[in-house]
Motif scaffolding. Structure first.
Motif, short mmCIF file in Angstrom:
data_model
loop_
_atom_site.label_atom_id
_atom_site.label_comp_id
_atom_site.label_asym_id
_atom_site.label_seq_id
_atom_site.Cartn_x
_atom_site.Cartn_y
_atom_site.Cartn_z
N UNK A 51 0.84 -1.21 0.02
CA UNK A 51 -0.40 -0.40 0.24
C UNK A 51 1.19 0.64 -0.31
N UNK A 52 0.05 2.48 -0.43
CA UNK A 52 0.57 3.51 -0.49
C UNK A 52 -0.01 4.59 -0.04
N UNK A 53 0.15 5.93 0.26
CA UNK A 53 -0.11 6.89 0.94
C UNK A 53 0.38 8.14 0.04
N UNK A 54 -0.59 8.58 -0.14
CA UNK A 54 -0.34 9.78 -1.13
C UNK A 54 -0.89 11.12 -0.60
N UNK A 55 0.55 12.27 -0.74
CA UNK A 55 -0.40 13.57 -0.22
C UNK A 55 -0.31 14.55 -1.50
N UNK A 56 -1.38 15.72 -1.25
CA UNK A 56 -1.90 16.65 -2.98
C UNK A 56 -2.03 17.40 -2.03
N UNK A 57 -0.99 18.59 -3.03
CA UNK A 57 -1.09 20.03 -2.63
C UNK A 57 -1.15 20.71 -4.05
N UNK A 58 -1.72 21.84 -4.34
CA UNK A 58 -2.39 22.24 -5.83
C UNK A 58 -1.50 23.33 -5.93
N UNK A 59 -1.12 23.60 -7.35
CA UNK A 59 -0.42 25.20 -6.92
C UNK A 59 -1.69 25.71 -8.07
N UNK A 70 9.01 24.99 -2.13
CA UNK A 70 9.19 23.80 -0.41
C UNK A 70 8.23 24.25 0.39
N UNK A 71 7.10 25.37 0.03
CA UNK A 71 5.60 25.16 0.72
C UNK A 71 4.92 24.60 0.46
N UNK A 72 4.98 23.90 -1.21
CA UNK A 72 3.91 22.74 -1.73
C UNK A 72 4.16 21.69 -1.63
N UNK A 73 5.65 21.29 -1.44
CA UNK A 73 5.88 20.02 -0.54
C UNK A 73 5.65 20.00 0.79
N UNK A 74 5.73 20.74 1.86
CA UNK A 74 4.79 20.21 3.09
C UNK A 74 3.94 20.36 3.15
N UNK A 96 -1.27 22.88 13.09
CA UNK A 96 0.43 22.44 13.13
C UNK A 96 0.65 21.86 11.56
N UNK A 97 0.31 23.22 10.59
CA UNK A 97 1.11 23.22 9.42
C UNK A 97 2.73 23.38 9.42
N UNK A 98 3.36 22.20 8.42
CA UNK A 98 4.52 21.24 8.63
C UNK A 98 5.78 22.17 8.48
N UNK A 99 5.07 24.35 8.03
CA UNK A 99 6.11 24.81 8.21
C UNK A 99 6.61 25.39 8.96
N UNK A 100 5.52 24.59 10.26
CA UNK A 100 5.54 25.15 11.57
C UNK A 100 5.70 23.68 12.74
N UNK A 101 5.96 22.65 11.93
CA UNK A 101 6.26 21.69 12.22
C UNK A 101 7.36 21.97 13.02
N UNK A 102 8.72 22.71 12.82
CA UNK A 102 10.30 22.87 13.45
C UNK A 102 10.18 23.64 14.50
N UNK A 103 9.22 24.08 14.41
CA UNK A 103 9.53 25.49 15.64
C UNK A 103 8.50 24.67 16.42
N UNK A 104 7.73 24.16 16.65
CA UNK A 104 6.72 23.48 17.73
C UNK A 104 7.07 22.34 17.84
N UNK A 105 8.18 21.85 16.98
CA UNK A 105 8.71 20.30 18.22
C UNK A 105 10.11 20.85 18.91
N UNK A 106 10.58 22.39 18.97
CA UNK A 106 11.61 22.81 19.71
C UNK A 106 10.46 23.28 20.72
N UNK A 107 9.43 23.86 20.71
CA UNK A 107 9.26 24.53 21.77
C UNK A 107 8.72 23.10 22.76
N UNK A 108 7.92 22.18 21.50
CA UNK A 108 7.31 21.57 22.75
C UNK A 108 8.35 20.66 23.33
#
Length: 654
Positions: A345-353, A361-365, A390-402
């Motif tokens: 099985x595979x999981x797919x995440x889609x962002x549309x530009x 970078x933003x689209x991949x996040x 919790x958008x991915x571009x905030x995750x690094x900040x969230x992880x550091x604060x957590x």
């Protein structure tokens, strides 16, 4: 795919330019060598002419001039500045006329040391080489000098030596013909030049062929290096760098499209059980199937491990999902690895530009966030909604604060009651973590749990929740509340070596009986069916700890996943509970889950109960427990006693 276009022509042009440069560079030393050889031959010819002129002048001086002057008698070894006698002049004229007549001499002058012309074949008494000339001075001192003038004449300044004393008494100025010497030299040089020219031409041809072969080899090597630098060696797909380069170029052109991130489920299990060679073969097969399903303008790349990226230019979200369904169907088709039938099985995440962004970078996040949501839920293809917390571009900040939040005790626990049906008395609570953020206030788990689960922070976070929840359980047990405690655990926790022993030690330290702790595991964690997860669940059950399957019905767990596992509780997902009082399909599903739970010797608990009608239907259907806003929202545990009375009264009166 798009990267394959226009590959060879730039390398061909580069190869041609390199060959031309190499050929021109090779021509320079060949021409220089030819010029050097020609110059050397010319110098040799001039030297030969001078040598021949000196020899001829010496003969003339000895055989013609000296006898005509009879210097022995006339000068007695002294100079001849006084001039010549008539007899000497006649003798010189006779000797000179014969030499000039034969063409061996073009002109002859006899000069004193002072430069005075004592005899000239043309009768002139002036002219000739100046006395100050170095050649004249050398001849006056007894040294012969010869100089080639143009291509016709050799000028020789020859000392006139008295035979008695052996000293110079005058200077003979001779002009001898050089044409014959030059012609002979030219014929010799022509023959030699043709030989050398042929050799140099052959050398240049060899160098040119070497240059051609070398440039082609270098061009091919550069092409291979570039291909390897921009492609994955295992699958032959473009790699991360190539995907970024091409995707950014497409995004700069504008237009619409989709960026897709995908990774495989249970890939680690294939590597662990069948070996890395089988994992490599699986990746090659998956890459081939994905590529076969995509169009010629779509870009497929392997980012690393079991993660792939796809760019679908010009496609809407609906078109991208339709295409990805085809890709997914091809991937899930059975394959044979080392003789073992396998479905992957595979999981797919889609962002549309440009809807979800215009930067890669933003689209991949966003696509990564959607893919993560897909791996957690039932849907294998998820389009980024844009409203998730919790958008991915905030995750690094969230992880550091957590990390700091865990150290500073900023996390708190709220508990939602679980009531027994049909009575409605509180029989247990579910621990739900909250974050009292110093700037953002009280944050629900959706704001930070995705970032924690996407990193290793979920492990210390779950351990903190277990410690704090068990400490709270000791508190309410002291007041006579015999509630069970439910704590959510991540698949990552179950994969940590020694996790069951860790939980058992916490129970021993707190004095809480194991059956009063229930660990809730999502259905998708069971669907993964990894050895570590199954082993951990079995070990926890052996300790007497309860195991609950959370969100049942939204994943793709089969009965084979549940068979043999010590399941204490099955929680029916709120998606089926919300309209169960009036939707027949939901009723059928919920009844089936209740019967399944009872058949496995487990309790059935309904989530998301918000109306008395739903509560009444569940009680009549035989559901054991219920949980939802009808009975109480998550609150700190001391406040549950107030809601317990309300829930019980409301449940009975309604």
């Amino acid at each position: 795919m798009l990267l394959r276009r226009a590959r060879r022509r730039p390398h061909a042009r580069t190869s041609s330019r390199l060959f031309a440069t190499y050929a021109a560079a090779s021509l320079v030393p060949v021409v220089a060598l030819g010029a050097l050889v020609l110059h050397s031959y010319r110098n040799d010819a001039a030297e030969q002419g001078r040598a021949q002129g000196l020899a001829q002048a010496a003969v003339i001086a000895e055989m013609a001039v000296a006898p005509a002057l009879n210097t022995e008698d006339r000068t007695g070894g002294a100079g001849i500045d006084d001039g010549l006698t008539t007899e000497q002049s006649d003798g010189m004229r006779e000797a000179t006329e014969q030499a000039i007549f034969r063409g061996s001499v073009l002109r002859l002058r006899l000069r004193s040391f002072s430069g005075r012309v004592l005899f000239s074949d043309d009768g002139s008494t002036s002219g000739g080489v100046p006395v100050a000339d170095a050649d004249f001075q050398a001849a006056a001192n007894g040294e012969s000098r010869a100089t080639v003038i143009g291509t016709e004449v050799i000028r020789v300044l020859q000392p006139l030596v008295a035979s008695a004393s052996g000293q110079s008494v005058g200077v003979i100025e001779l002009y001898l013909p050089y044409r014959a010497i030059a012609d002979r030299f030219h014929a010799q040089v022509s023959r030699t030049w043709w030989r050398i020219g042929g050799g140099l031409a052959a050398l240049y041809l060899v160098l040119a062929l070497l240059a051609w072969w070398t440039t082609r080899s270098l061009s091919r090597y550069a092409a291979r290096q570039e291909h390897q630098a921009m492609h994955d060696i295992l699958t032959g797909l473009p790699n991360r760098a190539a995907f970024r380069k091409r995707a950014e170029a497409v995004l700069r052109e504008g237009g619409t499209g989709a960026i897709v991130l995908s990774d495989l489920n249970r890939f680690k299990e294939v590597n662990d059980t069948l070996g890395h060679h089988a994992g490599d073969e699986l990746l090659r097969m998956v890459a081939g199937r994905m590529r076969a399903a995509l169009g010629p303008d779509d870009l497929l790349a392997r980012l690393g491990g079991d993660e792939f990226a796809i760019m679908l230019p010009g496609r809407s979200a609906a078109e991208a999902v339709a295409l990805l369904n085809e890709v997914r169907n091809r991937i899930t088709a059975e394959m044979i690895l080392d003789g073992v039938p396998l479905n992957i099985e595979a999981a797919f995440g889609v962002s549309v530009y440009p809807e979800h962004g215009t930067q890669l970078k933003e689209l991949k996040q966003h696509a990564d966030f959607a893919m993560y949501q897909g791996k957690r839920g039932a849907a294998g293809i998820v389009v980024y909604s844009g409203d998730g917390a919790g958008h991915p571009h905030q995750w690094l900040v969230i992880q550091a604060e957590l990390r700091h939040a865990l150290e500073r005790e900023e996390l708190i626990l709220h508990y939602q009651p679980k009531v027994a049906l049909p009575g409605g008395e509180v029989c247990g609570v579910e621990a739900l973590v909250r974050w009292q953020h110093p700037q953002r206030g009280l944050l629900p788990p959706g704001e930070f749990l995705p970032a924690a689960e996407h990193s290793g922070l979920i492990v210390p976070l779950t351990e903190w929740v277990l410690r704090r929840a068990l400490a709270d359980q000791v508190g309410w047990a002291a007041t006579g509340k015999e509630w069970t405690l439910s704590v959510n655990v991540s698949p990552r926790n179950l994969e940590v070596p020694g996790f069951p022993e860790f939980v058992e030690e916490l129970l021993v330290a707190s004095g809480i009986p194991p059956h009063r702790l229930i660990l809730e595991i999502t259905e998708t964690a069971l669907a993964g069916d990894t050895d570590e997860v199954v082993r951990a669940i079995t070990e926890l059950g052996r300790y007497g700890i309860g195991i609950s399957v959370d969100d049942f019905g939204t994943g793709y767990t089969s009965l084979s996943h549940l068979r043999g596992l010590p399941i204490t509780e099955i929680k029916i997902d709120r998606a089926f509970v919300a309209d169960v009082a009036r939707d027949q399909q939901s009723q059928a599903i919920v009844r089936s889950v209740i019967e399944l739970a009872h058949g496995l010797g487990s309790r059935a608990t309904a989530e998301g109960v918000e109306t008395p009608e739903v509560r009444r239907w569940l009680a009549e259907a035989g559901c054991d427990e219920a949980q939802g806003y009808l009975f109480g929202r998550p609150v700190p545990w001391p406040q549950i006693s107030v809601n317990e009375q309300t829930a019980h009264v409301e449940g009975v009166t309604r």
